[in-house]
Design a protein around this motif. Structure first.
Motif, mmCIF file in Angstrom:
data_model
loop_
_atom_site.group_PDB
_atom_site.id
_atom_site.type_symbol
_atom_site.label_atom_id
_atom_site.label_comp_id
_atom_site.label_asym_id
_atom_site.label_seq_id
_atom_site.Cartn_x
_atom_site.Cartn_y
_atom_site.Cartn_z
ATOM 1 N N GLN A 20 0.831 -1.200 0.000
ATOM 2 C CA GLN A 20 0.000 0.000 0.000
ATOM 3 C C GLN A 20 0.876 1.265 0.000
ATOM 4 O O GLN A 20 0.558 2.247 -0.685
ATOM 5 N N ALA A 21 1.957 1.227 0.750
ATOM 6 C CA ALA A 21 2.856 2.373 0.804
ATOM 7 C C ALA A 21 3.514 2.620 -0.552
ATOM 8 O O ALA A 21 3.701 3.775 -0.971
ATOM 9 N N ALA A 22 3.853 1.543 -1.263
ATOM 10 C CA ALA A 22 4.466 1.677 -2.581
ATOM 11 C C ALA A 22 3.477 2.288 -3.580
ATOM 12 O O ALA A 22 3.853 3.128 -4.414
ATOM 13 N N VAL A 23 2.218 1.888 -3.475
ATOM 14 C CA VAL A 23 1.180 2.457 -4.352
ATOM 15 C C VAL A 23 0.991 3.939 -4.042
ATOM 16 O O VAL A 23 0.917 4.787 -4.946
ATOM 17 N N TRP A 24 0.960 4.271 -2.766
ATOM 18 C CA TRP A 24 0.770 5.660 -2.341
ATOM 19 C C TRP A 24 1.909 6.549 -2.877
ATOM 20 O O TRP A 24 1.671 7.635 -3.408
ATOM 21 N N LYS A 25 3.131 6.045 -2.755
ATOM 22 C CA LYS A 25 4.284 6.798 -3.239
ATOM 23 C C LYS A 25 4.211 6.999 -4.748
ATOM 24 O O LYS A 25 4.545 8.077 -5.270
ATOM 25 N N ALA A 26 3.743 5.970 -5.467
ATOM 26 C CA ALA A 26 3.609 6.075 -6.920
ATOM 27 C C ALA A 26 2.569 7.126 -7.294
ATOM 28 O O ALA A 26 2.752 7.884 -8.260
ATOM 29 N N PHE A 27 1.475 7.189 -6.529
ATOM 30 C CA PHE A 27 0.477 8.230 -6.783
ATOM 31 C C PHE A 27 1.081 9.618 -6.570
ATOM 32 O O PHE A 27 0.811 10.552 -7.332
ATOM 33 N N GLU A 28 1.892 9.764 -5.536
ATOM 34 C CA GLU A 28 2.525 11.056 -5.262
ATOM 35 C C GLU A 28 3.458 11.477 -6.393
ATOM 36 O O GLU A 28 3.521 12.661 -6.752
ATOM 37 N N GLU A 29 4.164 10.505 -6.964
ATOM 38 C CA GLU A 29 5.165 10.819 -7.982
ATOM 39 C C GLU A 29 4.579 10.892 -9.396
ATOM 40 O O GLU A 29 5.040 11.682 -10.219
ATOM 41 N N LEU A 30 3.560 10.069 -9.667
ATOM 42 C CA LEU A 30 3.023 9.969 -11.026
ATOM 43 C C LEU A 30 1.655 10.622 -11.194
ATOM 44 O O LEU A 30 1.188 10.788 -12.324
ATOM 45 N N GLY A 31 1.040 10.993 -10.085
ATOM 46 C CA GLY A 31 -0.316 11.519 -10.160
ATOM 47 C C GLY A 31 -1.340 10.404 -10.076
ATOM 48 O O GLY A 31 -1.013 9.216 -10.215
ATOM 49 N N ASP A 32 -2.607 10.762 -9.852
ATOM 50 C CA ASP A 32 -3.639 9.740 -9.653
ATOM 51 C C ASP A 32 -4.647 9.680 -10.792
ATOM 52 O O ASP A 32 -5.701 9.044 -10.677
ATOM 53 N N THR A 33 -4.351 10.337 -11.920
ATOM 54 C CA THR A 33 -5.314 10.338 -13.028
ATOM 55 C C THR A 33 -5.320 9.008 -13.768
ATOM 56 O O THR A 33 -6.385 8.450 -14.058
ATOM 57 N N PHE A 34 -4.146 8.489 -14.078
ATOM 58 C CA PHE A 34 -4.037 7.247 -14.840
ATOM 59 C C PHE A 34 -3.452 6.147 -13.960
ATOM 60 O O PHE A 34 -2.442 6.349 -13.277
ATOM 61 N N LEU A 35 -4.066 4.971 -14.034
ATOM 62 C CA LEU A 35 -3.662 3.866 -13.160
ATOM 63 C C LEU A 35 -2.583 2.976 -13.774
ATOM 64 O O LEU A 35 -1.810 2.356 -13.050
ATOM 65 N N LYS A 36 -2.519 2.914 -15.091
ATOM 66 C CA LYS A 36 -1.560 1.985 -15.716
ATOM 67 C C LYS A 36 -0.122 2.307 -15.343
ATOM 68 O O LYS A 36 0.644 1.385 -15.006
ATOM 69 N N PRO A 37 0.312 3.579 -15.379
ATOM 70 C CA PRO A 37 1.699 3.863 -14.971
ATOM 71 C C PRO A 37 1.976 3.463 -13.527
ATOM 72 O O PRO A 37 3.083 3.001 -13.210
ATOM 73 N N VAL A 38 0.987 3.631 -12.659
ATOM 74 C CA VAL A 38 1.151 3.245 -11.249
ATOM 75 C C VAL A 38 1.263 1.731 -11.144
ATOM 76 O O VAL A 38 2.106 1.196 -10.402
ATOM 77 N N LEU A 39 0.425 1.027 -11.892
ATOM 78 C CA LEU A 39 0.469 -0.439 -11.904
ATOM 79 C C LEU A 39 1.852 -0.925 -12.324
ATOM 80 O O LEU A 39 2.438 -1.812 -11.688
ATOM 81 N N GLN A 40 2.393 -0.333 -13.393
ATOM 82 C CA GLN A 40 3.698 -0.756 -13.898
ATOM 83 C C GLN A 40 4.819 -0.392 -12.921
ATOM 84 O O GLN A 40 5.775 -1.152 -12.771
ATOM 85 N N ARG A 41 4.696 0.769 -12.272
ATOM 86 C CA ARG A 41 5.728 1.185 -11.314
ATOM 87 C C ARG A 41 5.769 0.232 -10.112
ATOM 88 O O ARG A 41 6.849 -0.161 -9.664
ATOM 89 N N VAL A 42 4.611 -0.139 -9.609
ATOM 90 C CA VAL A 42 4.554 -0.925 -8.372
ATOM 91 C C VAL A 42 4.714 -2.411 -8.626
ATOM 92 O O VAL A 42 5.429 -3.109 -7.887
ATOM 93 N N TYR A 43 4.078 -2.912 -9.679
ATOM 94 C CA TYR A 43 4.033 -4.362 -9.876
ATOM 95 C C TYR A 43 4.896 -4.844 -11.037
ATOM 96 O O TYR A 43 5.009 -6.050 -11.259
#
Length: 337
Positions: free
Chosen positions: A277-300
């Motif tokens: 959860q912390a890794a996802v939160w950090k990805a939202f902070e760095e990449l923004g929360d509009t698009f989920l695919k970049p966050v998915l790729q960053r975390v997983y």
């Protein structure tokens, strides 16, 4: 019971016979009632109960939906203004609405079916949703008025220069095979379409609109009750018949409206490790929360499909739930600042 509202309704059939009815709202000790009463020629009354309960908002949804259905059947209020109908009929969209009405009542089903088949092929080849190609209303208009030139195409609501340039040649290739019985321009629709038929069609559109509104209201109420009772997404699936994806979209909407959804979010995320959860939160902070695919790729990672948690769709579900918390926190900080 105290009657707080009543309106008389009447309808005249093709033989000139008149029918009369009443729509009414009553209240007794905080319980609202809504109903329809057919007045028989002998003076007897036949009641149809539409609603009984404690929610005024739900009663209004039921009232609009059922009354629109009765108006579509030909009933008219003795006291006008139920839906501000005089203001809506004759507004700036009158021309477009009359063309749409005529097309739905007099369009060629064979041509409409062919146009729908064309749209499916176009959508599949372009990997787009069919409604991005053309709406049902646009295809209905083409099937009814059978345009034979780009100039005529541009006279149909919903078809602008860009759409005509993109698809016009293919539409005209299809319509060129059809012998039409009407002409352009389409001003003749005003005279040929009976006013009572048009008004009933308008109310039919309202009936469908209010039906959807009522369904949205009941889904939202069911979700709020479920959250308060500690229901899980799986239990809400059974209550609402919505998919998990649709339920989370509803959850996001409730959160935007200011409702507290944390109890359900917590229940669904309790098995997700804190580090994840912390890794996802950090990805939202760095990449923004509009698009989920970049966050998915960053975390997983690029290759991970989430098989161990039920697939990629399950991972997206986690991201959207965490995003609810993230946006709540961002909103709270913005308000405090």
């Amino acid at each position: 019971m105290q009657i707080v509202f009543m309106n008389q309704m009447s309808r005249t059939d093709e033989q000139g016979h008149s029918s009369f009815a009443q729509v009414w709202i009553g209240e007794e000790e905080g319980v609202w009632s809504l109903g329809w009463r057919d007045i028989e020629p002998e003076g007897e009354a036949a009641d149809d109960d539409w609603y009984e309960g404690g929610s005024w908002n739900e009663l209004l949804c039921v009232y609009r939906h059922h009354l629109a259905r009765k108006l579509a059947e030909g009933y008219r209020p003795i006291i006008e203004g139920i839906f501000n109908e005089t203001g809506e009929i004759g507004g700036r969209n009158l021309h477009m609405q009359k063309l749409q009405c005529y097309s739905e009542l007099h369009g060629s089903e064979e041509l409409y079916t062919e146009l729908c088949a064309w749209r499916r092929r176009k959508a599949a080849s372009g990997r787009k949703a069919p409604y991005f190609i053309a709406s049902n209303r646009v295809l209905r208009l083409i099937s009814a008025f059978v345009p034979q030139s780009e100039e005529e195409l541009l006279q149909l609501p919903g078809i602008g220069p860009a759409k005509a340039s993109e698809h016009g040649a293919e539409w005209l290739e299809i319509t060129a095979k059809i012998e039409r019985k009407t002409t352009f321009p389409l001003d003749w629709v005003y005279h040929q379409l009976p006013e009572d038929v048009f008004v009933s069609w308008l109310y039919k559109q309202k009936e469908e609109k209010y039906k959807q509104e009522l369904e949205r209201y009941r889904i939202r109420r069911s979700m709020l009750l479920g959250i308060a009772e500690g229901a899980t997404l799986e239990q809400l699936e059974e209550r609402t018949s919505l998919s998990r994806r649709d339920l989370i979209e509803q959850l996001e909407g409730l959160e935007k409206e200011g409702y507290d959804t944390e109890q359900l979010v917590q229940a669904e995320l309790c098995t997700v490790p804190d580090a994840e959860q912390a890794a996802v939160w950090k990805a939202f902070e760095e990449l923004g929360d509009t698009f989920l695919k970049p966050v998915l790729q960053r975390v997983y990672g690029q290759e991970k499909g989430g098989e161990e948690v039920g697939g990629t769709e399950k991972l997206y579900e986690r991201l959207r739930l965490i995003r609810i918390r993230f946006r709540r926190e961002e909103s709270s900080q913005a308000s405090a600042g």
